[in-house]
Motif scaffolding. Structure first.
Motif, PDB file in Angstrom:
ATOM      1  N   ALA A 264       0.856  -1.195   0.000  1.00  0.00           N
ATOM      2  CA  ALA A 264       0.000   0.000   0.000  1.00  0.00           C
ATOM      3  C   ALA A 264       0.882   1.232   0.000  1.00  0.00           C
ATOM      4  O   ALA A 264       2.064   1.179   0.350  1.00  0.00           O
ATOM      5  N   TRP A 265       0.301   2.350  -0.410  1.00  0.00           N
ATOM      6  CA  TRP A 265       1.056   3.605  -0.421  1.00  0.00           C
ATOM      7  C   TRP A 265       1.343   4.080   0.992  1.00  0.00           C
ATOM      8  O   TRP A 265       2.350   4.735   1.240  1.00  0.00           O
ATOM      9  N   ARG A 266       0.446   3.753   1.913  1.00  0.00           N
ATOM     10  CA  ARG A 266       0.660   4.157   3.300  1.00  0.00           C
ATOM     11  C   ARG A 266       1.658   3.227   3.969  1.00  0.00           C
ATOM     12  O   ARG A 266       2.005   2.160   3.429  1.00  0.00           O
ATOM     13  N   ARG A 267       2.129   3.626   5.136  1.00  0.00           N
ATOM     14  CA  ARG A 267       3.114   2.816   5.863  1.00  0.00           C
ATOM     15  C   ARG A 267       2.451   1.555   6.414  1.00  0.00           C
ATOM     16  O   ARG A 267       1.415   1.605   7.068  1.00  0.00           O
ATOM     17  N   ILE A 268       3.085   0.406   6.119  1.00  0.00           N
ATOM     18  CA  ILE A 268       2.627  -0.875   6.645  1.00  0.00           C
ATOM     19  C   ILE A 268       3.740  -1.431   7.528  1.00  0.00           C
ATOM     20  O   ILE A 268       4.852  -1.698   7.066  1.00  0.00           O
ATOM     21  N   ALA A 304      -3.921   4.960  -7.661  1.00  0.00           N
ATOM     22  CA  ALA A 304      -3.283   6.220  -8.066  1.00  0.00           C
ATOM     23  C   ALA A 304      -2.196   6.597  -7.065  1.00  0.00           C
ATOM     24  O   ALA A 304      -2.333   6.372  -5.861  1.00  0.00           O
ATOM     25  N   ASP A 305      -1.123   7.170  -7.564  1.00  0.00           N
ATOM     26  CA  ASP A 305      -0.002   7.580  -6.720  1.00  0.00           C
ATOM     27  C   ASP A 305      -0.376   8.868  -5.977  1.00  0.00           C
ATOM     28  O   ASP A 305      -0.567   9.914  -6.604  1.00  0.00           O
ATOM     29  N   PRO A 306      -0.461   8.815  -4.658  1.00  0.00           N
ATOM     30  CA  PRO A 306      -0.850  10.025  -3.911  1.00  0.00           C
ATOM     31  C   PRO A 306       0.211  11.118  -3.947  1.00  0.00           C
ATOM     32  O   PRO A 306      -0.071  12.257  -3.569  1.00  0.00           O
ATOM     33  N   TRP A 307       1.426  10.786  -4.406  1.00  0.00           N
ATOM     34  CA  TRP A 307       2.488  11.790  -4.452  1.00  0.00           C
ATOM     35  C   TRP A 307       2.397  12.677  -5.699  1.00  0.00           C
ATOM     36  O   TRP A 307       3.148  13.643  -5.819  1.00  0.00           O
ATOM     37  N   GLU A 308       1.530  12.325  -6.611  1.00  0.00           N
ATOM     38  CA  GLU A 308       1.366  13.166  -7.799  1.00  0.00           C
ATOM     39  C   GLU A 308       0.715  14.491  -7.383  1.00  0.00           C
ATOM     40  O   GLU A 308      -0.338  14.508  -6.752  1.00  0.00           O
ATOM     41  N   LEU A 336       0.133  12.522   6.479  1.00  0.00           N
ATOM     42  CA  LEU A 336      -0.724  13.641   6.103  1.00  0.00           C
ATOM     43  C   LEU A 336      -1.985  13.144   5.407  1.00  0.00           C
ATOM     44  O   LEU A 336      -3.056  13.739   5.535  1.00  0.00           O
ATOM     45  N   GLU A 337      -1.839  12.059   4.650  1.00  0.00           N
ATOM     46  CA  GLU A 337      -2.963  11.369   4.008  1.00  0.00           C
ATOM     47  C   GLU A 337      -2.472   9.959   3.714  1.00  0.00           C
ATOM     48  O   GLU A 337      -1.257   9.703   3.734  1.00  0.00           O
ATOM     49  N   PRO A 338      -3.358   9.003   3.454  1.00  0.00           N
ATOM     50  CA  PRO A 338      -2.900   7.643   3.171  1.00  0.00           C
ATOM     51  C   PRO A 338      -1.886   7.621   2.027  1.00  0.00           C
ATOM     52  O   PRO A 338      -2.184   8.029   0.911  1.00  0.00           O
ATOM     53  N   GLY A 339      -0.681   7.177   2.344  1.00  0.00           N
ATOM     54  CA  GLY A 339       0.355   7.100   1.329  1.00  0.00           C
ATOM     55  C   GLY A 339       1.321   8.264   1.317  1.00  0.00           C
ATOM     56  O   GLY A 339       2.349   8.200   0.655  1.00  0.00           O
ATOM     57  N   PRO A 377       9.299  16.101  -4.384  1.00  0.00           N
ATOM     58  CA  PRO A 377       8.485  15.044  -4.997  1.00  0.00           C
ATOM     59  C   PRO A 377       9.320  13.967  -5.671  1.00  0.00           C
ATOM     60  O   PRO A 377       8.867  12.828  -5.810  1.00  0.00           O
ATOM     61  N   VAL A 378      10.538  14.284  -6.100  1.00  0.00           N
ATOM     62  CA  VAL A 378      11.388  13.293  -6.763  1.00  0.00           C
ATOM     63  C   VAL A 378      11.834  12.230  -5.762  1.00  0.00           C
ATOM     64  O   VAL A 378      11.727  11.025  -6.003  1.00  0.00           O
ATOM     65  N   LYS A 379      12.333  12.681  -4.622  1.00  0.00           N
ATOM     66  CA  LYS A 379      12.763  11.753  -3.574  1.00  0.00           C
ATOM     67  C   LYS A 379      11.606  11.317  -2.681  1.00  0.00           C
ATOM     68  O   LYS A 379      11.793  10.533  -1.763  1.00  0.00           O
TER      69      LYS A 379
END
Length: 611
Positions: A264-268, A304-308, A336-339, A377-379
């Protein structure tokens, strides 16, 4: 029976009359009589019969063919062409775990152990016959590295026994399957292929492996399946195993690794938070290594990538609320939000609590307000600040206590370079050694202070950016150099000093009307060497001296009695004449006084005449 019949026939021939019908007949009769005379007796026939048995090709230790002539209870009677039949248990003609279908008239192969035992019976064995046949076949299969078929029929210490069509082999428990098998029941008494690992006919030892066969089969299936897969392909699989670092997903014959960071995009923190063994999941193939046949899978890639567009959603200096997900030695992560997570570095957690573990400031799952400091956003990094959402105590202190203010605080710490004083707002100020006293060395003065002492100090400087507050204790008393300058004390001035201490190499004095102190060396105590004796001075005695040095920057003031005497002598010489005659300063001053007295009456008569 066969012997007695032959003997009877021989007797019958002898009792019959001999017929003679001419020379030819006589010749025939002669031959017949001779033949009858050479016919073997019963003993001869028995010997011939025994000789026929000994000339038989049957050899002990070989496999021979025989016919089932009878089945008595659980024993089969088998004729192998010897004087007597042999007996073999019926169970030897059935496969392990199954009953035999043997019947009378069946032709079978048996192993001839002995032609005749003590009971006169042939000793034969079906098991040994099968074993001999199997060993020959197995040796050929082993030499050709071919698989053989067998059945697991019993459990023994360390593994199982396998029937290889008569030969018994050992199957180690580790070679049953690719992974440990708890229940071997479904595999028992079922024909299946095995690979021979080791053979020793002399010892009758055979070791086989089922795992090797499965691995080869699986490797072939894996190779075929890998060729049919493509990177980026979305496929369903079943979670087969879960570890701390991810989960293995069965894709239908081949396993792929779903790493914990790709679930998942969020921390597991652990895969079990999302997955369970046996669960069917949809995954995307991220990477395929055709050489190692390793497949990397991802679940979050299906979303969808939440970092976009993260820069637009979380601009610098904006404040947001988030949940603390993880705490480390160097900071805390806030979701801040999931992912999307940001890091509050330990240096950005508190204005005043330095070198404190983040776990003592925030706790996991706590909701906090943070300020965005930097976005990359790159890193995929966001730097957050916690202290920025709170009032800066350094700013507050600067507003409340401007430079020049007098404050009071507790001595928190003593160091080699000064004192740290606790101030309002949980901030600290420092008094440098040079700001402890105007006259004495700081290393000496600092020993007079202890932790916990309440002291007053003056605010000298505030640097909000560097979070530093400079304090001074000596400034509360005023600068003695400033007051000295106000009293017109400068280089060349004559001052009155009070002796405060007498030492071997000079005297310590305090300049009257100031807080300045100085040390007059022995060589500066008098013009005459004979008078340069410190012991001729006493503590509290007042002496006049001339200021020879007055430097406010270096904070040094020097006075000299000798310099004053020399200056007075020069002044007297200039006023009353030369001292080339060798007269002393006292002589010159005495002469000057005499002349002054002689001129006094003349001046008075002149005044009277004028009147």
């Amino acid at each position: 029976m066969r012997g007695s019949g032959a003997a009877g026939a021989n007797t019958h021939f002898r009792d019959r009359p001999v017929r003679s019908d001419g020379p030819e007949q006589e010749q025939e009769n002669t031959v017949a009589i001779a033949s009858m005379e050479n016919t073997p007796s019963r003993e001869d026939f028995a010997a011939l019969l025994e000789e026929s048995f000994t000339q038989n090709t049957l050899e002990e230790g070989s496999v021979v063919k025989g016919t089932v002539v009878a089945i008595e209870k659980d024993m089969a009677v088998i004729d192998v062409g010897l004087k007597t039949e042999g007996r073999v248990p019926v169970r030897e003609f059935g496969a392990p775990g199954r009953e035999s279908s043997l019947k009378v008239g069946d032709e079978v192969e048996v192993y001839l152990e002995r032609v005749e035992n003590a009971l006169g019976e042939a000793v034969i064995s079906r098991d040994k016959a099968r074993r001999e046949e199997s060993w020959e076949k197995l040796e050929k299969a082993y030499a050709a590295n071919e698989k053989v078929e067998g059945m697991i029929f019993n459990s023994v210490k360390g593994g199982f026994t396998v029937d290889l069509d008569g030969a018994v082999a050992f199957l180690p428990r580790s070679q049953v399957d690719i992974r440990p098998v708890r229940d071997v029941g479904p595999l028992m008494n079922t024909p299946q292929p095995f690979q021979i690992l080791k053979m020793d006919r002399r010892r009758g030892n055979i070791v086989v492996s089922r795992r090797t066969v499965l691995e080869e089969t699986r490797a072939e299936q894996r190779s075929e399946l890998v060729q049919s897969l493509e990177e980026g392909q979305v496929i369903e699989g079943v979670v087969k195993n879960i570890t701390d670092y991810g989960a293995f997903v069965d894709l239908g014959g081949i396993d792929g690794l779903l790493h914990v960071t790709d679930i998942a995009w969020r921390r597991i923190n652990h895969p079990t938070e999302v997955l369970a063994v046996g669960q069917t999941v949809k995954v995307r193939i991220i990477k395929i290594n055709h050489e190692t046949q390793r497949i990397s899978l991802g679940m979050k890639q299906l979303e969808a990538d939440p970092w976009e567009g993260v820069e637009a959603k979380y601009p610098v200096d904006a404040r947001f609320k988030g949940r603390v997900t993880n705490i480390t030695d160097y900071g805390a992560f806030v979701e801040l939000e999931p992912g999307v997570e940001g890091l509050i570095h330990v240096s950005e957690m508190s204005w005043t609590k330095k070198n404190v573990h983040p776990g003592k400031i925030v706790s996991t799952s706590q909701e906090v307000e943070v300020q965005v400091l930097e976005v990359d956003p790159v890193k995929r990094r966001i730097s957050l600040g916690l202290k920025q959402t709170m009032d800066n105590p350094w700013d507050s202190f600067a507003e409340k206590y401007p430079v020049g203010s007098v404050i009071e605080g507790e001595v928190k710490n003593k160091t080699e370079f000064g004192l740290f004083i606790g101030l309002d707002g949980d901030v600290d100020g420092m008094v440098h050694l040079s700001d402890l006293d105007w006259n004495r060395p700081g290393e000496q003065v600092i020993e007079e202070f202890n932790r916990g002492d309440m002291v007053k100090a003056q605010v000298l400087d505030i640097d909000v950016d560097k979070e530093r507050i400079s304090l001074g204790i000596k400034q509360l008393e005023g600068d003695p150099f400033v007051s000295a300058e106000a009293s017109d004390i400068r280089k060349g001035a004559v001052v009155t000093c009070e002796v405060t201490d007498v030492k071997d190499n000079g005297i310590e004095v305090k300049i009257a009307g100031t807080d300045l102190t100085s040390f007059i060396r022995r060589s500066d105590l008098a013009r005459d060497r004979s008078e340069q004796r410190p012991e001729r001075f006493a503590t509290g005695e007042k002496v006049d001296a001339r200021v020879t040095q007055f430097d406010r920057k270096t904070r040094k003031v020097s006075v000299s009695i000798k310099a004053l005497e020399i200056a007075e002598e020069k002044e007297a010489v200039a006023q009353y004449g030369s001292t080339d005659s060798g007269a002393s300063l006292g002589d010159i001053l005495g002469a000057a006084l005499s002349r002054a007295q002689e001129q006094a009456p003349a001046d008075e008569s002149d005044d009277d005449a004028e009147k």
